[in-house]
Design a protein around this motif. Sequence first.
Motif, PDB file in Angstrom:
ATOM      1  N   SER A   1       0.833  -1.211   0.000  1.00 27.79           N
ATOM      2  CA  SER A   1       0.000   0.000   0.000  1.00 27.79           C
ATOM      3  C   SER A   1       0.864   1.256   0.000  1.00 27.79           C
ATOM      4  CB  SER A   1      -0.951   0.006   1.205  1.00 27.79           C
ATOM      5  OG  SER A   1      -1.830  -1.095   1.139  1.00 27.79           O
ATOM      6  N   GLN A   2       1.884   1.254  -0.824  1.00 25.67           N
ATOM      7  CA  GLN A   2       2.798   2.389  -0.912  1.00 25.67           C
ATOM      8  C   GLN A   2       3.125   2.685  -2.367  1.00 25.67           C
ATOM      9  OE1 GLN A   2       6.270   1.554   1.413  1.00 25.67           O
ATOM     10  NE2 GLN A   2       5.293   2.027   3.357  1.00 25.67           N
ATOM     11  N   MET A   3       3.465   3.949  -2.591  1.00 24.06           N
ATOM     12  CA  MET A   3       3.963   4.360  -3.894  1.00 24.06           C
ATOM     13  C   MET A   3       5.466   4.115  -3.939  1.00 24.06           C
ATOM     14  SD  MET A   3       3.601   5.990  -6.846  1.00 24.06           S
ATOM     15  CE  MET A   3       2.267   7.173  -6.864  1.00 24.06           C
ATOM     16  N   LYS A   4       5.923   3.401  -4.955  1.00 23.96           N
ATOM     17  CA  LYS A   4       7.341   3.054  -5.067  1.00 23.96           C
ATOM     18  C   LYS A   4       7.887   3.539  -6.403  1.00 23.96           C
ATOM     19  CE  LYS A   4       7.329  -1.084  -2.148  1.00 23.96           C
ATOM     20  NZ  LYS A   4       7.625  -2.529  -2.093  1.00 23.96           N
ATOM     21  N   PRO A   5       8.699   4.582  -6.393  1.00 23.05           N
ATOM     22  CA  PRO A   5       9.362   4.975  -7.644  1.00 23.05           C
ATOM     23  C   PRO A   5      10.564   4.079  -7.909  1.00 23.05           C
ATOM     24  CG  PRO A   5       9.953   6.497  -5.895  1.00 23.05           C
ATOM     25  CD  PRO A   5       8.970   5.517  -5.301  1.00 23.05           C
ATOM     26  N   SER A   6      10.725   3.661  -9.138  1.00 19.87           N
ATOM     27  CA  SER A   6      11.856   2.814  -9.503  1.00 19.87           C
ATOM     28  C   SER A   6      12.410   3.281 -10.841  1.00 19.87           C
ATOM     29  CB  SER A   6      11.442   1.344  -9.598  1.00 19.87           C
ATOM     30  OG  SER A   6      10.483   1.162 -10.616  1.00 19.87           O
TER      31      SER A   6
ATOM     32  N   LYS B   1       6.393  24.860 -17.465  1.00 16.21           N
ATOM     33  CA  LYS B   1       6.924  24.776 -16.093  1.00 16.21           C
ATOM     34  C   LYS B   1       5.796  24.506 -15.100  1.00 16.21           C
ATOM     35  CE  LYS B   1      10.291  25.259 -13.063  1.00 16.21           C
ATOM     36  NZ  LYS B   1       9.504  25.009 -11.821  1.00 16.21           N
ATOM     37  N   GLN B   2       4.642  25.102 -15.291  1.00 22.70           N
ATOM     38  CA  GLN B   2       3.494  24.840 -14.422  1.00 22.70           C
ATOM     39  C   GLN B   2       3.052  23.385 -14.538  1.00 22.70           C
ATOM     40  OE1 GLN B   2       0.444  27.678 -15.406  1.00 22.70           O
ATOM     41  NE2 GLN B   2       1.667  29.457 -14.786  1.00 22.70           N
ATOM     42  N   ALA B   3       3.083  22.845 -15.756  1.00 26.55           N
ATOM     43  CA  ALA B   3       2.710  21.440 -15.948  1.00 26.55           C
ATOM     44  C   ALA B   3       3.695  20.515 -15.245  1.00 26.55           C
ATOM     45  CB  ALA B   3       2.643  21.119 -17.438  1.00 26.55           C
ATOM     46  N   GLN B   4       4.984  20.815 -15.324  1.00 24.88           N
ATOM     47  CA  GLN B   4       5.994  20.002 -14.637  1.00 24.88           C
ATOM     48  C   GLN B   4       5.791  20.043 -13.129  1.00 24.88           C
ATOM     49  OE1 GLN B   4       9.518  21.880 -16.161  1.00 24.88           O
ATOM     50  NE2 GLN B   4       9.700  20.476 -17.895  1.00 24.88           N
ATOM     51  N   ASP B   5       5.540  21.225 -12.593  1.00 26.15           N
ATOM     52  CA  ASP B   5       5.309  21.343 -11.148  1.00 26.15           C
ATOM     53  C   ASP B   5       4.038  20.605 -10.732  1.00 26.15           C
ATOM     54  OD1 ASP B   5       7.561  22.904 -11.052  1.00 26.15           O
ATOM     55  OD2 ASP B   5       6.480  24.812 -11.075  1.00 26.15           O
ATOM     56  N   SER B   6       3.020  20.649 -11.583  1.00 24.76           N
ATOM     57  CA  SER B   6       1.779  19.944 -11.265  1.00 24.76           C
ATOM     58  C   SER B   6       1.996  18.433 -11.212  1.00 24.76           C
ATOM     59  CB  SER B   6       0.715  20.296 -12.301  1.00 24.76           C
ATOM     60  OG  SER B   6      -0.474  19.566 -12.071  1.00 24.76           O
ATOM     61  N   ILE B   7       2.779  17.895 -12.134  1.00 22.68           N
ATOM     62  CA  ILE B   7       3.074  16.457 -12.134  1.00 22.68           C
ATOM     63  C   ILE B   7       3.876  16.076 -10.895  1.00 22.68           C
ATOM     64  CG2 ILE B   7       4.268  14.609 -13.368  1.00 22.68           C
ATOM     65  CD1 ILE B   7       3.687  16.160 -15.964  1.00 22.68           C
ATOM     66  N   GLU B   8       4.838  16.904 -10.531  1.00 24.75           N
ATOM     67  CA  GLU B   8       5.638  16.630  -9.329  1.00 24.75           C
ATOM     68  C   GLU B   8       4.752  16.606  -8.090  1.00 24.75           C
ATOM     69  OE1 GLU B   8       8.607  15.701  -9.164  1.00 24.75           O
ATOM     70  OE2 GLU B   8       9.772  16.490 -10.829  1.00 24.75           O
ATOM     71  N   ARG B   9       3.804  17.546  -7.986  1.00 28.23           N
ATOM     72  CA  ARG B   9       2.910  17.580  -6.820  1.00 28.23           C
ATOM     73  C   ARG B   9       2.011  16.346  -6.795  1.00 28.23           C
ATOM     74  NH1 ARG B   9       2.522  23.115  -8.142  1.00 28.23           N
ATOM     75  NH2 ARG B   9       0.573  22.704  -9.254  1.00 28.23           N
ATOM     76  N   GLN B  10       1.523  15.924  -7.966  1.00 26.07           N
ATOM     77  CA  GLN B  10       0.680  14.731  -8.012  1.00 26.07           C
ATOM     78  C   GLN B  10       1.432  13.504  -7.522  1.00 26.07           C
ATOM     79  OE1 GLN B  10      -0.744  14.417 -12.012  1.00 26.07           O
ATOM     80  NE2 GLN B  10      -1.966  16.292 -11.914  1.00 26.07           N
ATOM     81  N   LEU B  11       2.678  13.350  -7.945  1.00 30.96           N
ATOM     82  CA  LEU B  11       3.469  12.207  -7.518  1.00 30.96           C
ATOM     83  C   LEU B  11       3.785  12.270  -6.028  1.00 30.96           C
ATOM     84  CD1 LEU B  11       5.969  12.016 -10.524  1.00 30.96           C
ATOM     85  CD2 LEU B  11       3.948  10.593 -10.135  1.00 30.96           C
ATOM     86  N   LYS B  12       4.042  13.488  -5.549  1.00 32.15           N
ATOM     87  CA  LYS B  12       4.414  13.653  -4.145  1.00 32.15           C
ATOM     88  C   LYS B  12       3.224  13.431  -3.223  1.00 32.15           C
ATOM     89  CE  LYS B  12       6.470  17.010  -0.973  1.00 32.15           C
ATOM     90  NZ  LYS B  12       7.005  18.394  -0.834  1.00 32.15           N
TER      91      LYS B  12
END
Length: 369
Positions: A183-188, A276-287
């Motif tokens: 039940s965790q998000m795992k970046p690989s 740049k806004q799109a990149q920041d939005s993707i980073e926030r979604q992942l975080k």
Amino acid sequence: MTYHSAHMNILIKSCLTLGLLFAVMGGHAQVVKKSESDNAKKGNTQLSVRAQSLYDTQGASDADIPWMRVIYRQIDLTKEKNLPLYYPEESTESQENLFRIIMKLLANNQIPAYEYLDGREIFTDEYRIKVREMFDRFHILYAEAKGYSEKNPRFTIEESDIPANEILSYYILEKWIFDRRTSQMKPSIEALCPVLHRTGDFGGEPVKYPMFWVKYNDIRPYIARQYILASNENNIAQYNYDDYFKMRMYDGEIYKTQNLRNQSLMQMYPNDSIRKQAQDSIERQLKNFNENLWVPTPEELAKAKEAQEAKEAKDNGDEVTAKEEDKEVKSTSRSARAKRQKEAKVKKQKQPKQQKAASAPVRSVRRTR
């Protein structure tokens, strides 16, 4: 007489069994000795089975992954955090940069590499590159090692012929996976692609040439043995390349996500600020993905409510303070204006009256006797 003959038969059978056992053990010892000698002849270029097993990790199956997002990042080696991947430019006794390690592994046919397909990477034998053709394509000098067949070639590259100084960036393929088991998000990290920055004969801006993809799990057992300097403040090489990637010590910019149209963010958002806004939005979604999965406990809700009330009280206090300051400023301005008016009035009262100007003599109309 019968007892002695039976006893002799038992002894004979025992001797035969022991002899057979010693023969088998001797043959096994000869096989082990032969395999050790074969490894010695090969120069121990391959990892042992035990060394490989240390890095073999069983990934989650498709049934355990209900959600996944594929992210492409560009690692700029001129940035401070990414310098450990570039330096040292030339190999030393204890250190070697990432690209030199990869090139030597490819030259010794220890790892496979795959074609760069611009967003449609397929890591199968059909798309596996031929090292000789790759060397020819990028004009890398090499010599064929003796004693190897055409199907299993080996190459020798001089240190000065490896274009490590022209590898100024990497493409990294990441998979952000939600594992149902934990039940965790795992970046690989799935794969790396060295990018060659090469200037033409007439100068100008360097052109980027993505060379090939190598799977991270294929190079991991080798780069985990190479320790690096992770910062300029601490000169102890306490991290290896595997630590560097697993701990996400690099600084990478998202340039693409897997999508139906196979478009990069540059194609989807030509404007720099919107991209740049799109990149920041993707980073926030992942975080924030993990935080959005769970229903908060009553204690967490109470704590969040207290924090919100404290923030509102602070904001209200700031507004009250601002109003008081505004009132004080207005009062001060009125006082200053009244003071100036009073001073002007006092100054006017103290000013002496002006004498009338001398008029012409008045002729008297009174009769004289």
